[in-house]
Design a protein around this motif. Structure first.
Motif, PDB file in Angstrom:
ATOM      1  N   ASP A 118       0.374  -7.066   2.543  1.00 55.01           N
ATOM      2  CA  ASP A 118       0.158  -5.639   2.806  1.00 55.01           C
ATOM      3  C   ASP A 118       1.491  -4.911   2.628  1.00 55.01           C
ATOM      4  OD1 ASP A 118      -2.257  -6.635   3.628  1.00 55.01           O
ATOM      5  OD2 ASP A 118      -2.114  -5.929   5.697  1.00 55.01           O
ATOM      6  N   ARG A 119       1.423  -3.675   2.169  1.00 53.84           N
ATOM      7  CA  ARG A 119       2.581  -2.770   2.119  1.00 53.84           C
ATOM      8  C   ARG A 119       3.772  -3.370   1.379  1.00 53.84           C
ATOM      9  NH1 ARG A 119       2.430   0.441   7.875  1.00 53.84           N
ATOM     10  NH2 ARG A 119       0.179   0.795   7.861  1.00 53.84           N
ATOM     11  N   SER A 120       3.511  -3.932   0.203  1.00 55.34           N
ATOM     12  CA  SER A 120       4.590  -4.558  -0.586  1.00 55.34           C
ATOM     13  C   SER A 120       5.265  -3.584  -1.543  1.00 55.34           C
ATOM     14  CB  SER A 120       4.032  -5.721  -1.421  1.00 55.34           C
ATOM     15  OG  SER A 120       3.614  -6.787  -0.611  1.00 55.34           O
ATOM     16  N   PHE A 121       4.563  -2.499  -1.942  1.00 51.19           N
ATOM     17  CA  PHE A 121       5.059  -1.674  -3.052  1.00 51.19           C
ATOM     18  C   PHE A 121       5.042  -0.177  -2.719  1.00 51.19           C
ATOM     19  CE2 PHE A 121       2.828  -5.389  -4.884  1.00 51.19           C
ATOM     20  CZ  PHE A 121       3.936  -6.035  -5.418  1.00 51.19           C
ATOM     21  N   ASP A 122       5.914   0.555  -3.436  1.00 52.67           N
ATOM     22  CA  ASP A 122       5.929   2.021  -3.351  1.00 52.67           C
ATOM     23  C   ASP A 122       5.104   2.639  -4.472  1.00 52.67           C
ATOM     24  OD1 ASP A 122       8.120   2.098  -1.284  1.00 52.67           O
ATOM     25  OD2 ASP A 122       9.181   1.090  -2.922  1.00 52.67           O
ATOM     26  N   LEU A 143      -5.316  -2.291  -4.047  1.00 52.23           N
ATOM     27  CA  LEU A 143      -4.098  -1.553  -4.401  1.00 52.23           C
ATOM     28  C   LEU A 143      -3.674  -0.659  -3.234  1.00 52.23           C
ATOM     29  CD1 LEU A 143      -4.826  -0.783  -8.150  1.00 52.23           C
ATOM     30  CD2 LEU A 143      -3.193  -2.425  -7.203  1.00 52.23           C
ATOM     31  N   HIS A 144      -4.654  -0.083  -2.530  1.00 53.53           N
ATOM     32  CA  HIS A 144      -4.348   0.703  -1.329  1.00 53.53           C
ATOM     33  C   HIS A 144      -3.654  -0.194  -0.294  1.00 53.53           C
ATOM     34  CE1 HIS A 144      -5.241   2.657   2.562  1.00 53.53           C
ATOM     35  NE2 HIS A 144      -5.083   3.776   1.884  1.00 53.53           N
ATOM     36  N   ARG A 145      -4.147  -1.403  -0.141  1.00 55.11           N
ATOM     37  CA  ARG A 145      -3.588  -2.330   0.862  1.00 55.11           C
ATOM     38  C   ARG A 145      -2.142  -2.707   0.571  1.00 55.11           C
ATOM     39  NH1 ARG A 145      -2.650  -7.599   1.155  1.00 55.11           N
ATOM     40  NH2 ARG A 145      -3.647  -8.144  -0.831  1.00 55.11           N
ATOM     41  N   VAL A 146      -1.829  -2.935  -0.711  1.00 56.58           N
ATOM     42  CA  VAL A 146      -0.473  -3.417  -1.023  1.00 56.58           C
ATOM     43  C   VAL A 146       0.534  -2.270  -1.169  1.00 56.58           C
ATOM     44  CG1 VAL A 146      -1.353  -5.533  -2.090  1.00 56.58           C
ATOM     45  CG2 VAL A 146      -0.797  -3.557  -3.553  1.00 56.58           C
TER      46      VAL A 146
END
Ligand SMILES: [Zn+2]
Length: 239
Positions: A118-122, A143-146
């Motif tokens: 989760d939350r890997s990318f900007d 894509l929302h999750r990452v």
């Protein structure tokens, strides 16, 4: 080639100066009327790439502090991200390789079940992938999750110009049910005519992004076309 065909090709060829949204002052080469016959001479971006790069310049701006994920391992968008972002993850969908695994140095990911935390990318970018994803809603949710809060998804698909998306096929386990005569696109790894088109997207792709959890989502079109071609880009922002 007949003399007439040769003449037609020379007549179609155009080269004109333009400001590339990716690489700056450049020349736009047009070899013919098809979208794939138009390229930036410096970064080799097609009108699809150039539309996404224009959306990137407008909606994201400075890339130096950004960790990006591009859903392919090639192309002008990826090269631009690799030049300017802090980090860039890349992947392809590879049949028979589990998500997160790799073959010949290429990471495999299935966008319906990404192996990233989760939350890997900007920033996540994708050109001409989602029409081939059986469950695109699952892909958008992933894509929302990452993405991190405030992170952006920039995505292109072939657009029909209609309001409503038309489903062409659906997957039930390993079985594919065709709702319309099958249509295929080529890809670099598997060759021409190799990848099934699951749907023809309409403008309601924005609603699909909302359903996947993106509060802000819009279709953004570059103000200037590239030799007559431009693509609407889905720009979706995570809360
Ligand atoms: Zn360029």
């Amino acid at each position: 080639m007949t003399a007439l065909a040769a003449f037609a090709r020379i007549r179609d060829l155009r080269l004109r100066p333009f400001r590339c949204p990716g690489c700056g002052p450049s020349l736009l080469l047009r070899l013919g009327g098809d979208e794939m016959q138009v390229r930036c001479l410096r970064c080799r971006g097609t009108p699809v790439h150039l539309s996404l790069l224009a959306a990137l310049a407008t909606h994201v701006g400075r890339l130096a502090a950004i960790d990006a994920y591009e859903l392919s391992t090639t192309g002008a968008v990826l090269r631009h991200l690799q030049r300017h972002c802090r980090s860039v993850a890349t992947s392809e969908y590879l049949d028979g390789v589990p998500p997160g695994g790799s073959r010949n140095g290429i990471r495999c990911e299935d966008v319906q079940q990404l192996s990233f935390a989760d939350r890997s990318f900007d920033l996540c970018t994708s050109t001409e992938v989602f029409e081939h994803v059986p469950d695109d809603r699952a892909g958008l949710r992933e894509l929302h999750r990452v993405l991190r809060p405030g992170g952006r998804l920039l995505l292109t698909v072939p657009m029909s110009g209609q309001a409503a998306t038309v489903e062409r096929a659906r997957r039930d386990g390993p079985r594919v049910e065709h709702l319309l005569p099958p249509a295929y696109h080529g890809d670099r790894l598997n060759g021409p005519g190799s990848v099934l088109v699951y749907r023809d997207y309409g403008r309601d792709i924005v609603a699909r992004a909302h359903d996947a959890g993106f509060r802000e989502a819009l279709l953004w079109t570059p103000p200037l076309a590239f030799a007559g071609h431009r693509r609407a880009v889905l720009v979706a922002t995570r809360d």
